[in-house]
Design a protein around this motif. Structure first.
Motif, PDB file in Angstrom:
ATOM      1  N   THR A  95       0.835  -1.203   0.000  1.00 41.75           N
ATOM      2  CA  THR A  95       0.000   0.000   0.000  1.00 41.75           C
ATOM      3  C   THR A  95       0.866   1.248   0.000  1.00 41.75           C
ATOM      4  O   THR A  95       0.593   2.203  -0.736  1.00 41.75           O
ATOM      5  N   ALA A 116      -9.665   6.769  -3.942  1.00 44.57           N
ATOM      6  CA  ALA A 116      -8.622   7.294  -3.064  1.00 44.57           C
ATOM      7  C   ALA A 116      -7.522   7.992  -3.852  1.00 44.57           C
ATOM      8  O   ALA A 116      -6.797   8.825  -3.309  1.00 44.57           O
ATOM      9  N   LEU A 148      -6.230   3.607   0.229  1.00 46.66           N
ATOM     10  CA  LEU A 148      -5.729   3.429  -1.131  1.00 46.66           C
ATOM     11  C   LEU A 148      -6.013   2.013  -1.622  1.00 46.66           C
ATOM     12  O   LEU A 148      -6.199   1.777  -2.801  1.00 46.66           O
ATOM     13  N   PHE A 201      -6.524  -0.421   3.542  1.00 49.30           N
ATOM     14  CA  PHE A 201      -5.178  -0.049   3.988  1.00 49.30           C
ATOM     15  C   PHE A 201      -4.884   1.338   3.440  1.00 49.30           C
ATOM     16  O   PHE A 201      -5.056   1.590   2.251  1.00 49.30           O
ATOM     17  N   PHE A 202      -4.440   2.206   4.369  1.00 51.24           N
ATOM     18  CA  PHE A 202      -4.038   3.538   3.909  1.00 51.24           C
ATOM     19  C   PHE A 202      -2.575   3.519   3.499  1.00 51.24           C
ATOM     20  O   PHE A 202      -1.801   2.701   3.997  1.00 51.24           O
ATOM     21  N   ALA A 203      -2.229   4.434   2.634  1.00 47.74           N
ATOM     22  CA  ALA A 203      -0.837   4.509   2.177  1.00 47.74           C
ATOM     23  C   ALA A 203       0.044   4.989   3.335  1.00 47.74           C
ATOM     24  O   ALA A 203      -0.407   5.718   4.193  1.00 47.74           O
TER      25      ALA A 203
END
Lengths: 207, 500
Positions: A49, A82, B411, B498-500
């Protein structure tokens, strides 16, 4: 002689960078190389990620003046909305969702040959020397920038990609220690960069 | 240019098929039977059986007495329909427009076809021998009108090629049934002693109409060419079609490639003149054994770029199986659109979605992986994360709303939220610990909750309370609790992104 206070601070900042182990001239011509293939390796899903985040940040800079990108993946969990928060026009990104792992590299090579694209991103499990060479040659021909995202392999593995990166997440930060999840931070490691590439550019320039 | 029609009559269509299908010797008498009032009645007999005195309508027991070694098969109803259809498709190599003439014939629009075989004689000879090789006895005639060709093929005795404008002379000696008349009119003609067409063709039209009705005159006009008759082709003719018949059957991949290249060149040259481009194309290969192999392609933008179209076909060419050989190639463009003349910009380095190179790339990818693997997303006005985007139907579709960036979105989003074990203070605090894939994460920082309700008009279910959390390693996750806390009911926690 530096005249103003701001100039002095800027000068000091530049001088302190090498002391921290950062070499600003790691890149040829001190700029992020375009028209080549960059590799990103990861071990964990979280690192993947973070790598996607880094790629998205680079993409947004590359696509600022328009252009279309292709995102190739065999099992994509990337969430397109996103990407907008990175400043990317999401409708300018075409996603190619494939069933088979081995089709990814074929599709990536085809895409890298097409100069109607700005960048091509591919997620794959593995990439070998031959594949990376084919991709690099295709990218050099068409001047399309490629990003390959793959799992880390053993240290003996060689590839002809110009750079290899490893991005891992760092604890987020907020100014003044405000509570909550802050701005994302990453630990960006440039594992390798092809020096021959630098010479090649230089010879081209002198020629 | 005068029209020319070929009529093919199969006098023993069904018995020939049975003889071929059951591998009966050529000299064997074959009859088809079907039960009627407790007896077996002969419904079709081949040439040998008929020459030995077995007529249609004979009882099978009688027939067996006349010819002891009779090959008998149960008749299949509606078989001639299917048979004629497949024969018509096979005959596409002689003419692009083939019609069925029930119950036992075919009509070919041979206008401008015969010269490809050298002359009408060799054209007809080629049809006759090739059908004969397939095992079908046939009579073939060519004339200016369908009616005349039909009459000659059924009743003609000497010449089967009727020169342009000669149909009246050719018809003179034929019996009235050559005009495809109703049975009662025919009977009336015979009663009056009009056994040949020459007996009544010169009579005043008003008299004929009074005696035999308007229909009789119409049939006569059709045969003589005073009235036009059209055939219902089994293959509606594509306006954009190119054909390439081959003298020798093609069996090599190189041969097929050359054929495709030649067809593309002629078709694209024509399209270029009309300022049109292909959106969909079909490449058909007619095999010697009667099967048709075909491959199809589609494009995102109309194009007449030969190189590009060839590349699209090239991916699928290996699926063509030539077997014993291919003797006819056809390239059709069922979907053709006006092409917008493209002006190459010298100074613009950045290309947008509508550039030709991109659409060519996508055509190739779609050809190899299938069109449903290419996705492009547009914003949709929903808060529910899975529904906040929609698939764009085409490359040209523009977003109708803007993407929302006011709330944090991960993301990477799991397509199905995965359950996790959580330790969280009640009522509405973010979790302190959670276990995902056997790994314990200690939450250091957290934001939330962000409540997202179900859209009840779309889907029933519990709302979600989303939290953004960060563990001690700095990894950032998107977790949610499904529904409210309550003492008596169990509630579940999930990880969604999941975030970056």
């Amino acid at each position: 002689m530096p005249s103003t206070k701001a100039d002095i601070i800027a000068q000091l900042r530049r001088e302190i960078l090498p002391l921290q182990g950062i070499r600003p001239n790691a890149f040829p011509n001190a700029s992020f190389p375009l028209g080549v293939v960059h590799e990103f390796c990861y071990n964990r899903l979280e690192d993947e990620t973070a790598s996607c985040g880094f790629i998205a940040a680079v993409l947004s800079a590359l696509m600022k003046s328009g252009g279309v990108s292709l995102w190739i993946s065999p099992s994509r969990i990337l969430f397109p909305p996103a990407l907008k928060s990175f400043g990317i026009d999401v409708d300018k990104i075409i996603f190619l969702d494939l069933q088979k792992e081995k089709e990814v590299l074929w599709a990536m090579e085809e895409a890298l040959k097409c100069d109607g694209l700005t960048t091509v991103v591919a997620e794959t499990r593995q990439i070998d020397f031959n594949a990376s060479r084919r991709l690099q040659l295709a990218a050099e021909q068409s001047k399309v920038t490629g990003f390959v995202l793959h799992r880390s392999q053993n240290s003996f593995y060689i590839s002809t990609s110009v750079t290899r990166w490893k991005i891992t997440p760092l604890p987020s930060a907020f100014p003044n220690d405000m509570p909550g999840v802050g701005y994302p931070r990453w630990n960006v490691e440039l594992l390798s960069i092809q020096t021959y590439f630098k010479y090649r550019i230089d010879t081209n320039r002198s020629a | 240019m005068a029209k020319r029609f070929v009529s093919i009559w199969f006098p023993y269509l069904r018995t020939d098929w049975f003889a071929r299908h059951e591998r009966i010797l050529d000299e064997a008498p074959v009859v088809l039977v079907c039960p009627d009032h407790g007896r077996m009645i002969v419904t079709a007999a081949n040439a040998i059986a008929q020459s030995q005195g077995i007529d249609i309508g004979t009882v099978l027991a009688d027939a067996r007495v006349i010819v002891p070694f009779l090959q008998v098969f149960d008749d299949k109803p509606n078989i001639s329909d299917k048979l004629l259809n497949s024969l018509a498709e096979w005959c596409i190599r002689f003419s692009p427009s083939v019609g069925i003439d029930l119950p036992d014939g075919l009509i070919l629009d041979a206008t401008g076809c015969a010269h490809l075989w050298g002359s009408e004689t060799s054209y007809i000879q080629s049809i006759r021998t090739r059908l004969k090789k397939l095992g079908y006895d046939n009579r073939v005639a060519i004339a200016d009108t369908i009616g005349c060709a039909w009459a000659i093929s059924h009743f003609g005795k000497t010449s089967f090629i009727i020169e342009t404008g000669q149909q009246a002379t050719a018809l003179l000696t034929l019996p009235p049934s050559a005009l495809r008349l109703d049975a009662d009119i025919e009977e009336r003609l015979h009663k009056l002693g009009l056994h040949h067409i020459k007996h009544f063709i010169g009579m005043p039209r008003s008299a004929l109409r009074r005696r035999f009705g308007r229909q009789f005159l119409q049939k006569l006009d059709l045969a003589l060419g005073y009235e036009e008759e059209v055939i219902q082709s089994v293959h509606p003719i594509e306006p954009y079609q190119e054909r390439l018949p081959c003298l020798e059957p093609i069996i090599t991949a190189t041969g097929i490639e050359i054929a495709l290249q030649r067809l593309l060149e002629t078709l694209c040259y024509r399209l270029q003149h009309e300022e049109k481009g292909i959106r969909a194309a079909v490449f058909k290969c007619y095999r010697v054994d009667g099967k048709v192999e075909k491959i199809e392609i589609g494009t995102n933008h109309s194009t007449h770029n030969i190189k590009h179209l060839f590349k699209l076909f090239e991916i699928k060419l290996p699926t063509i199986e030539p077997a014993l050989g291919i003797d006819l190639f056809i390239l059709e463009a069922p979907k053709v659109e006006k092409i917008s003349p493209l002006q190459e910009k010298l100074w613009e380095k950045v290309y947008d979605l509508d550039n030709a190179r991109l659409s060519e790339l996508l055509d190739r990818l779609a050809g190899k992986m299938g069109a449903n693997s290419i996705h492009r997303y547009l914003p949709d006005e929903h808060y529910w994360p899975e529904r906040s985007m929609k698939l764009a139907s085409s490359l040209q579709e523009k977003p109708t709303t803007t993407w929302k960036i006011d709330k944090p979105r991960p993301l990477q989003l799991l397509s199905n939220p995965e359950p996790i074990e959580v330790t969280a203070p009640i009522p509405d605090y973010p979790p302190m610990l959670f276990r995902y894939k056997a790994k314990l994460h200690k939450v250091v920082k957290a934001d939330g909750p962000e409540r997202i309700e179900q859209e009840w008009w779309l889907q029933e279910g519990l709302h979600r309370d989303y939290y953004c959390v960060e563990d001690e390693e700095g990894c950032r996750y998107w977790l949610f609790r499904s529904g409210h806390y309550s003492a008596d009911k169990s509630y579940k926690w999930f990880i969604h992104g999941f975030f970056a």
